[in-house]
Design an enzyme around this catalytic site. Structure first.
Site, mmCIF file in Angstrom:
data_model
loop_
_atom_site.group_PDB
_atom_site.id
_atom_site.type_symbol
_atom_site.label_atom_id
_atom_site.label_comp_id
_atom_site.label_asym_id
_atom_site.label_seq_id
_atom_site.Cartn_x
_atom_site.Cartn_y
_atom_site.Cartn_z
ATOM 1 N N CYS A 157 0.981 -1.134 -0.068
ATOM 2 C CA CYS A 157 -0.123 -0.058 0.107
ATOM 3 C C CYS A 157 0.981 1.322 0.044
ATOM 4 C CB CYS A 157 -0.894 -0.148 1.112
ATOM 5 S SG CYS A 157 -2.425 1.220 1.144
ATOM 6 N N HIS A 189 -3.585 -5.088 0.136
ATOM 7 C CA HIS A 189 -3.138 -5.861 1.616
ATOM 8 C C HIS A 189 -3.197 -7.297 1.549
ATOM 9 C CE1 HIS A 189 -2.728 -1.932 3.969
ATOM 10 N NE2 HIS A 189 -3.579 -1.549 3.201
ATOM 11 N N GLU A 245 -1.821 -9.427 3.090
ATOM 12 C CA GLU A 245 -1.739 -9.866 4.593
ATOM 13 C C GLU A 245 -3.019 -10.208 5.306
ATOM 14 O OE1 GLU A 245 -1.570 -5.520 5.457
ATOM 15 O OE2 GLU A 245 -1.048 -6.723 3.968
#
Length: 543
Positions: A380, A515, A517
């Site tokens: 990001c 993102h 994750e």
């Protein structure tokens, strides 16, 4: 019909109700049951989207674009079931809905009260959409005694009576502190916590007692007697060496057996926990170690990067290595040379963030990684800073910057004003609200064939990932950047929004606008994190 498990907390906050809920959900799932986990937050914010990371920690984003509590990340990682906006609610959202309906006249002139209107809204949320689940686990945020939580406790008290007999139980997570001078565990805080619960009409069925040591038989009997629970329902929640050991620890303590017994269910077979056992074997017996520098803005509050920490751990599991994290506040680079802080690491990760503070330090970290050929992962904001670094130091655009930091003659990164969600055009302006106005949730990205990132995704040309941002790299600079080696290897389907950049002549340098994750699981590590840690393993042999 679904059965309901309400998880409450007492004595102190941050005991790990979310982790306990996720672990119990995983245990029930391992027995073949279909589970759903939901979080009820008593704060007045509509969602955590505008809350400080230092106060709230990470904002976990779901596929459908909800900004939710970080506990939903635990739920997803432990059960593999994607959460939705219907799995998290706050007092703010409940009040907003009630007041909107009141203005419409839906209540036909009635006086709006906490009981029944607020409690009915909470109950409706809890009961909605659960028909195809065996168990629904509802975690109540905060601790018993918090004034904000009273409507939620009242709602779950009522629900046990509303549901058929034997369809709801209460699990109370509490703390048994060890007093070194006395040499014993103290049960009095738990007794007072249960007394508080019972004063509002809730009798716990199970006590889940956090402790760092075995609970003596005498203390277990005392807790059962004074808290009015069966002695077998006093569950020892011992500290574990890592969070993925918690399901096995809780099973060994008898939590899932006691839950089924409370519902009058005879266990058919023990849970299938081999997968959890294998993961813990990899964590406890790594074949090597790597060090990853996280150059961030909120490094003093590790919960602000909870999913990131776990995704790196998953990358370590995939590669059978231990991942050591070196937390570096990006501001230290603004007046210091980055090299002394980064020369020893095997990989550099610059995570998401907002605002100008620390941005120049992140740009320096990206430059160090590019010039020294150290694996770099920009997520990001970390991707945006890598692009600005390339523009300044490769293309020669010395004024390259982001409009997030103020007016600039060279806006390499700018505010998004419109984008497509499916076939619908969404629009935003700088004068709009901050809350709920970002590009949120799952969006597709098209990958260039033959790119490094396409290979990491198994040759895929289209992926779907979760986003949370309002600024985007300016495609007007795309050609000039690509001429200097920074390849735009992933774009939105309409080709307007850059999603991924990479250097192909670098061992591993990738920036992503999304993102990843948020979608990593211990049983299914995200391919980008698995590949990043693999590159760090190679780097560790070179350092």
């Amino acid at each position: 019909m679904a059965r309901y498990i309400f998880i409450t907390g007492g004595v102190v906050s941050s005991l790990g109700k979310g982790l306990a809920s996720a672990a119990l959900g995983a245990l029930l799932q391992a027995r073949g049951y279909k589970v759903r986990l939901r979080k009820l937050d008593p704060y007045l914010n509509l969602d955590p989207g505008t809350m400080s990371p230092y106060q709230h920690g990470e904002v976990f984003v779901t596929d459908d674009g909800a900004e939710t509590d970080l506990d939903l990340g635990h739920y997803e990682r432990f059960t593999g079931r994607p959460a939705t906006r219907q799995d998290n609610i706050t007092t703010g959202r409940i009040y907003q809905d009630i007041l909107t309906r009141e203005r419409r006249g839906d209540y036909l002139g009635a006086t709006i009260q906490v009981i029944p209107h607020v409690t009915n809204a909470i109950k409706a949320f809890i009961l909605d959409g659960n028909d195809d689940h065996d168990f629904v686990l509802c975690e109540i945020g905060g601790t018993v005694g918090d004034i904000e939580g009273l409507p939620f406790f009242e709602a779950i008290r009522q629900l046990k009576n509303d549901l058929p007999r034997g369809h709801a139980i209460y699990v109370h997570l509490t703390l048994l502190p060890f007093i070194p001078s006395a040499g014993e565990l103290k049960t009095k805080p738990t007794q007072h916590s249960v007394k508080e619960l019972r004063s509002i009409g809730i009798q716990p069925d199970i006590l889940l007692c956090r402790t760092d040591r075995e609970i003596p038989a005498e203390e277990r009997r005392k807790l059962g007697l004074f808290c009015n629970v069966r002695e077998s329902a006093v569950i020892e929640a011992r500290d574990a060496d890592n969070i993925y050991a918690v399901p096995e620890v809780y099973h060994a303590a008898g939590l899932d057996d006691e839950v089924l017994a409370a519902f009058g269910i005879e266990p058919a077979a023990p849970p299938a926990l081999k997968g959890w056992h294998d993961i813990n074997e990899r964590i406890r017996n790594p074949e090597g170690a790597v060090t990853i520098a996280i150059v961030g803005k909120y490094t003093g509050m590790k919960d602000a990067y909870k999913s990131l920490i776990e995704a790196l751990s998953h990358g370590g599991i995939a590669n059978k290595v231990k991942v050591n994290l070196d937390w570096i506040e990006s501001e230290v680079f603004e007046n210091e040379d980055a090299a002394p802080f980064l020369e020893h690491v095997d990989g550099i990760l610059v995570p998401g963030g907002f605002g100008q503070r620390g941005a120049e330090g992140k740009i320096k970290a990206a430059r160090f990684a590019r010039e020294r050929h150290v694996p770099y992962f920009g997520i990001c904001f970390g991707m945006q800073m890598a692009v600005i670094e390339a523009a300044r130091n490769l293309v020669g655009i010395s004024d390259a910057n982001s409009t997030e930091f103020g007016p600039t003659r060279e806006p390499l990164v700018g505010l998004m004003t419109e984008w497509l969600r499916g076939s619908e055009l969404e629009k935003r302006s700088k004068a709009g609200d901050l809350g709920g106005t970002m590009r949120l949730g799952a969006y597709p990205a098209m990958l260039k064939r033959g790119s490094r990132v396409s290979g990491i995704y198994g040759g895929a040309v289209e992926i779907s990932e979760r986003h949370r941002h309002r600024y985007e790299v300016n495609t007007a600079y795309k050609d000039r950047l690509e001429q200097h080696g920074l390849r735009f290897s992933g774009l939105s389907p309409d080709g307007v929004l850059p999603e991924i950049v990479e250097y192909q002549d670098h061992p591993w340098f990738i920036g992503v606008q999304y993102h990843p994750e948020l979608k990593s699981r211990p049983f299914e590590p995200h391919p980008l994190f698995a590949s990043f840690i693999q590159a760090a393993v190679v780097q560790s042999r070179l350092v």
